[in-house]
Design an enzyme around this catalytic site. Structure first.
Site, short mmCIF file in Angstrom:
data_model
loop_
_atom_site.label_atom_id
_atom_site.label_comp_id
_atom_site.label_asym_id
_atom_site.label_seq_id
_atom_site.Cartn_x
_atom_site.Cartn_y
_atom_site.Cartn_z
N GLY A 180 18.25 34.05 13.39
CA GLY A 180 19.29 33.03 13.27
C GLY A 180 20.12 32.92 14.54
N SER A 220 20.88 36.25 16.41
CA SER A 220 19.73 36.84 17.12
C SER A 220 19.43 36.08 18.40
CB SER A 220 18.49 36.79 16.23
OG SER A 220 18.77 37.39 15.00
N ASP A 267 19.85 29.43 6.43
CA ASP A 267 21.14 28.73 6.50
C ASP A 267 21.09 27.34 7.14
OD1 ASP A 267 21.98 31.10 5.50
OD2 ASP A 267 23.11 31.75 7.25
N ARG A 274 30.69 28.66 -16.68
CA ARG A 274 30.04 29.93 -16.31
C ARG A 274 29.66 29.91 -14.83
NH1 ARG A 274 28.49 32.39 -21.33
NH2 ARG A 274 29.94 31.35 -22.75
N GLN A 328 17.65 33.29 -3.19
CA GLN A 328 17.42 32.16 -2.28
C GLN A 328 16.61 32.55 -1.05
OE1 GLN A 328 21.46 29.86 -2.03
NE2 GLN A 328 21.81 31.90 -2.84
N GLN A 361 -0.53 16.14 -8.53
CA GLN A 361 0.53 15.13 -8.45
C GLN A 361 1.89 15.72 -8.78
OE1 GLN A 361 -0.75 11.56 -10.43
NE2 GLN A 361 -2.16 11.12 -8.77
N1 LIG Z 1 26.49 38.33 20.74
C1 LIG Z 1 25.50 39.17 20.53
N2 LIG Z 1 25.13 40.04 21.49
C2 LIG Z 1 24.11 40.88 21.32
N3 LIG Z 1 23.39 40.93 20.19
C3 LIG Z 1 23.68 40.11 19.20
C4 LIG Z 1 24.76 39.18 19.32
N4 LIG Z 1 24.82 38.48 18.18
C5 LIG Z 1 23.85 38.97 17.38
N5 LIG Z 1 23.17 39.93 18.00
C6 LIG Z 1 22.04 40.69 17.47
O1 LIG Z 1 21.32 39.92 16.53
C7 LIG Z 1 21.35 40.57 15.25
C8 LIG Z 1 21.30 39.55 14.15
O2 LIG Z 1 22.44 38.70 14.24
P1 LIG Z 1 23.12 38.12 12.92
O3 LIG Z 1 23.43 39.22 12.00
O4 LIG Z 1 24.22 37.24 13.35
O5 LIG Z 1 21.98 37.31 12.20
P2 LIG Z 1 21.32 35.92 12.58
O6 LIG Z 1 20.30 36.12 13.63
O7 LIG Z 1 22.36 34.92 12.86
O8 LIG Z 1 20.54 35.59 11.25
P3 LIG Z 1 21.14 35.08 9.88
O9 LIG Z 1 22.52 34.61 10.10
O10 LIG Z 1 20.22 34.00 9.46
O11 LIG Z 1 21.07 36.25 8.99
C9 LIG Z 1 22.61 41.39 15.29
O12 LIG Z 1 22.58 42.45 14.36
C10 LIG Z 1 22.60 41.89 16.71
O13 LIG Z 1 21.70 42.96 16.85
O1 LIG Z 2 21.44 39.92 3.41
P1 LIG Z 2 22.85 40.13 3.78
O2 LIG Z 2 23.00 41.04 4.93
O3 LIG Z 2 23.65 40.46 2.58
O4 LIG Z 2 23.42 38.73 4.33
C1 LIG Z 2 23.64 37.63 3.54
C2 LIG Z 2 23.75 36.46 4.47
O5 LIG Z 2 22.51 36.25 5.13
C3 LIG Z 2 22.09 34.94 4.92
O6 LIG Z 2 21.20 34.95 3.83
C4 LIG Z 2 21.35 34.44 6.15
O7 LIG Z 2 22.20 34.37 7.21
C5 LIG Z 2 23.34 34.17 4.58
O8 LIG Z 2 23.12 32.98 3.91
C6 LIG Z 2 24.09 35.19 3.79
O9 LIG Z 2 25.46 34.98 3.90
MG LIG Z 3 23.54 33.61 11.48
#
Ligand SMILES: Nc1ncnc2c1ncn2[C@@H]1O[C@H](COP(=O)(O)OP(=O)(O)OP(=O)(O)O)[C@@H](O)[C@H]1O
Ligand SMILES: O=P(O)(O)OC[C@H]1O[C@](O)(CO)[C@@H](O)[C@@H]1O
Ligand SMILES: [Mg+2]
Length: 875
Positions: free
Chosen positions: A207, A210, A255, A381, A389, A760
């Site tokens: 995402g 990453s 997302d 509810r 998801q 279909q």
């Molecule tokens: N600014 C940053 N500098 C270095 N590494 C980063 C940075 N942002 C994120 N990362 C690396 O990427 C990993 C994943 O980032 P994050 O938890 O934001 O998920 P994501 O890639 O946005 O995916 P999602 O949001 O869909 O779960 C982090 O745990 C970290 O290791």
């Molecule tokens: O699996 P975790 O670490 O609980 O993170 C949940 C988050 O990851 C996502 O599934 C993907 O970024 C978000 O929609 C949600 O907020």
């Molecule tokens: Mg993200």
């Protein structure tokens, strides 16, 4: 294996075939060695003979001999796959284009952040394309953590290591959120681990976080290498050799929160999970007259909730980027109350997990429940969908998207020069594009900043045109009644026209969603809308009724066609049709249906000279699972059909688990259109897909049987062959089944399935619901515009020009209204298919990912993030 081969120092392969060797296995093994293990062969083989002929000049294959493709020392192609000679001197690079082209490169792929469905398909495509182009492929397990830890976390990937994963959710190579990588020290370790393995090409599947991390890593790369050299961890040769790090990103996240792509890998599947849940909840909510509050994921991005709102007819949606006014409790309760008074038995409210009010204070599902409970005393509810998801098998859309993007990512890396900027491979409409990673990251961060500063309108704008359009659609469709300002005191629309909608052709999922949207958008404007039942026949019989706002409630999630549809064409019935159009004073007509709709609209508009009633704007929305209508890349219903086939193929394959080697031959629908067979083949990881549009001969079939045998010899235990119902008059599904059965004797068994009408579909897919909704909204705008422009001073609409009879389609990156006359030259009326089909260019990819040789054409064009965000995207 009854055969041995040895590799000599110059990498030439000699075969020694033992007595009584099974011919099919021999051929399969040889082909395999040549094509996929990057070995050059200087021998051809007679059955039961040992032959190591050093000269390979011409495929003078003698009786009983084995035909295969060979390369000489200069990499000139001497034979093609069928054993036909190619002129010496044809360079390998040209035939096929990328085969073994990048033999000295190393590429690693990893998945990071929250997993998403389709990541496996992307990993498979990256790895297989890398092997195909000759490059060494590695997995990095557990995301950045594996890169930092090194050791067994970084492993060479093989063709077989990505077998049987395309249909699986999650990521087989593991994903993680890694704190270490956020620190320079962690990134230093990661750099060392890559250099030690000669990896300077990375495919990051993750995402926004990453990809941000990847961008930073690349920026720091040379300083990290300096530091590693300084503390003697790497040599100066290593530093110089590996001084550039290339990165390509694929956005894998449910997302859809990354700017620069219409869809991220996993979003479509998450929408499948959401609507499955909402559809299921709706039936129990209906029984008890309950209000359900559904909490959906998406962290800080409202894409999932807003699209879920549109495609499930939710009554209220709370989003992070578009917070409700501070008096939301009053507005919410007023709306729910009015709906109940109007007879609605259930309400669905969607709350994004990151929802907030305009001051940024969180709004939780529980907050909403309390308000409903306290003020309305509804039985309310909460259902938190949570990680459901992110689970389950990827949808067909996500699999195809991941295959296309994965292959493109590998090629983008292979072609990168030290000056190339890192790119994200993304989807713009139906076009794979390359967008600068940095621009995407900056734009994504700008959204976060705008939200933090409560600049909500900016946040919505920055998300891009696709997001905005979905939000506008939701806002319009969810209103209880059209706005007062569009009507005069008598309740007549100020700019009200009289529009009609009908179907012609077979039913297709998404038709009902389109009618609902058409009706509501038109009424919203002040128009009167007539629904014509049962197509042309219904119109002639006067089976026409005015449709009101609430007449179309609950239509979005329903398959089939509530208005009724028939295949009858207007030819020969023009007089009766004209009389009815006159009787109901119809000023604009929407026809939703398959090839017949297109044909019918053409017939009517051709008669404008003879019938003034036909001088009204006419627009066709293509709707058929066959996806065989010219002027569009997708028609309503084809996504649902594709998902049905893909799921069935998964189940059929699974049925053979644990049994001996088996090949399934599956026949799909589609008339003469090979769309379903091809796309289901790509989504299902099929070995071949036979279609009408790509002629095939007995030699091709035979070759594919050998190829299947070679895979079986390598350890693959299941094969999948798709065939479109009209692929060939004589090479029928039964014939292919019998051929595989006969030739595979002793090696695999074969079964045949004709899928039939179940393709279909039952419930329309999110894509079809959303596309139907958006297309119909565009048709209302278009019809109103044409009526206005072509109305004379007496209020008579007189459309004469050809651009007032059109078909609305998705063409590459845009929705487009194409005049019907412009499509005639593009249509094969005998076979009822377009002459050009965009998806034919995916066929080489299907072949390559199934281990065949093919001439792949790159898809990706370079665009900027501004261009991507500005298109009126399909998603
Ligand atoms: N600014 C940053 N500098 C270095 N590494 C980063 C940075 N942002 C994120 N990362 C690396 O990427 C990993 C994943 O980032 P994050 O938890 O934001 O998920 P994501 O890639 O946005 O995916 P999602 O949001 O869909 O779960 C982090 O745990 C970290 O290791
Ligand atoms: O699996 P975790 O670490 O609980 O993170 C949940 C988050 O990851 C996502 O599934 C993907 O970024 C978000 O929609 C949600 O907020
Ligand atoms: Mg993200």
């Amino acid at each position: 294996m009854q055969m041995e081969h040895c590799e000599d120092p110059s990498k030439k392969l000699y075969f020694y075939v033992k007595q009584n060797m099974n011919e099919i296995l021999t051929r399969g093994f040889i082909l395999n060695s040549i094509f996929f293990n990057n070995l050059m062969v200087e021998a051809y083989v007679w059955r039961n003979q040992q032959l190591g002929g050093p000269k390979l000049k011409h495929p003078a294959v003698k009786k009983g001999g084995v035909r295969f493709m060979g390369y000489d020392d200069n990499e000139s192609v001497l034979f093609d796959e069928r054993g036909y000679g190619k002129p010496a001197g044809v360079k390998l690079a040209n035939y096929p284009k990328f085969k073994r082209k990048y033999r000295d490169k190393g590429l690693a792929v990893f998945t990071s952040g929250g997993d998403s469905q389709g990541m496996n398909a992307a990993v498979r495509a990256c790895v297989r394309m890398a092997i195909y182009v000759g490059c060494k492929a590695y997995f990095i397990r557990e995301g950045y953590q594996g890169m930092v830890d090194g050791g067994d976390c970084i492993q060479e990937a093989t063709w077989a290591s990505v077998s049987s994963i395309i249909h699986r959710g999650g990521t087989i190579i593991g994903s993680a959120r890694c704190q270490d990588f956020r620190e320079r020290a962690g990134r230093l370790k990661a750099a060392n681990n890559l250099v030690q393995r000669g990896i300077t090409n990375l495919v990051v599947i993750g995402g926004d976080g990453s990809l941000t991390g990847a961008n930073l890593f690349r920026q720091e790369w040379s300083s990290l290498l300096d530091e590693l050299e300084k503390n003697n961890t790497i040599t100066s040769e290593q530093k110089n050799k590996y001084n550039v790090l290339h990165i390509v990103g694929l956005v894998g996240s449910i997302d859809n929160d990354f700017c620069g792509t219409d869809m991220t890998i996993g979003t479509d599947t998450a929408l499948h999970r959401i609507i499955e849940a909402i559809d299921a909840i709706a039936s129990t909510a209906y029984s008890h007259q309950r209000t359900f509050i559904m909490e959906v994921m998406g962290r800080h991005c409202g894409y999932l909730p807003v699209v879920a709102g549109v495609i499930s007819e939710a009554d209220y949606v709370f989003l992070p980027e578009y917070p409700p006014p501070q008096d939301w409790p009053d507005r919410l309760t007023l709306k729910l109350d009015q709906e109940r008074s109007a007879g609605q038995r259930l309400n669905i409210v969607i709350v994004a997990e990151g929802a907030c009010d305009r001051e940024g204070n969180p709004i939780s599902a529980e907050d909403v429940r309390k308000v409903i409970d306290a003020r309305l005393k509804h039985d309310a509810r909460i259902t938190v969908l949570g990680h459901v998801q992110r689970g389950g098998n990827p949808s067909a859309f996500d699999r195809v998207l991941a295959c296309r993007m994965g292959a493109e990512a590998t090629l983008a890396l292979m072609e990168a020069t030290p000056d190339s900027v890192p790119v994200v491979i993304s989807l713009d409409g139906n076009q794979t594009v390359r967008v600068p990673l940095m621009e995407c990251v900056e734009r994504t961060q700008a959204v976060a900043k705008a939200m933090k500063e409560h600049r909500w309108a900016d946040a919505v704008k920055l998300r891009g045109r696709s997001f905005e359009r979905n939000l506008e659609t939701y806002k319009m469709l969810t209103r209880l009644k059209p706005p007062k300002e569009n009507f005069d005191e008598q309740g007549k629309g100020i700019e009200g026209y009289r529009l009609a909608v009908m179907h012609i052709g077979a039913p297709a999922c998404g038709m009902n969603a389109a009618v609902r949207s058409f009706v509501r958008n038109a009424i919203y404007r002040g128009d009167v809308v007539y629904g014509i039942n049962d197509g042309v026949e219904g119109l002639i019989a006067g089976n026409v009724r005015e449709l009101g706002w609430s007449d179309v409630s609950g239509w979005v999630g329903q398959g089939g066609a509530y208005l009724g549809t028939k295949r009858t064409l207007p030819e020969g019935k023009f007089k009766e049709i004209a009389a009815r159009l006159k009787e109901f004073k119809i000023q604009g007509l929407l026809i939703i249906g398959g090839f017949e709709s297109y044909h019918a609209a053409g017939q009517i508009s051709d008669q404008r000279e003879n019938y003034p009633e036909f001088c009204i704007p006419i627009v066709v929305v293509p709707a058929t699972i066959s996806n065989n209508v010219p002027g569009t890349e997708f028609s309503l219903g084809c996504d649902t059909g594709l998902n049905e086939i893909t799921e069935i193929c998964d189940r059929i394959r699974q049925s053979a688990q644990g049994t001996k080697r088996r090949v399934f031959v599956i026949e799909t629908m589609g008339g003469y259109s090979g769309y379903l067979a091809t796309l289901a083949g790509l989504a299902g990881g099929a070995d071949a897909a036979y279609i009408f549009e790509e002629k095939f001969s007995i030699k091709d079939l035979q070759q594919d049987v050998y190829h299947m045998a070679s895979k079986m010899a390598e350890g693959v235990s299941r094969g999948l062959i798709l065939r479109n119902e009209k692929a060939s008059e004589n090479y029928t599904t039964d014939f292919i089944y019998r051929l595989y059965s006969e030739e595979g004797k002793g090696l695999f068994t074969c079964r045949m399935n004709i899928l039939g009408h179940m393709q279909q579909g039952g419930s329309p897919s999110p894509f079809d619901r959303n596309m139907g909704t958006k297309m119909a909204a565009k048709c209302v705008d278009w019809l109103a515009k044409q009526i206005k422009e072509n109305m004379d001073s007496n209020g008579v609409v007189n459309c004469k020009s050809t651009d007032t009879a059109t078909l609305l389609g998705i063409v590459s990156r845009q929705y487009r209204f194409t005049p019907l006359v412009d499509l005639i030259g593009d249509t094969n009326f005998d076979q009822r298919i377009p002459k050009k089909q965009w998806w034919l260019r995916l066929r080489p990819l299907l072949r390559i990912l199934a281990k065949h040789d093919s001439a792949y054409e790159e898809e990706g064009m370079y665009i900027t993030v501004d261009e991507e965000c500005a298109t009126d995207a399909v998603a």
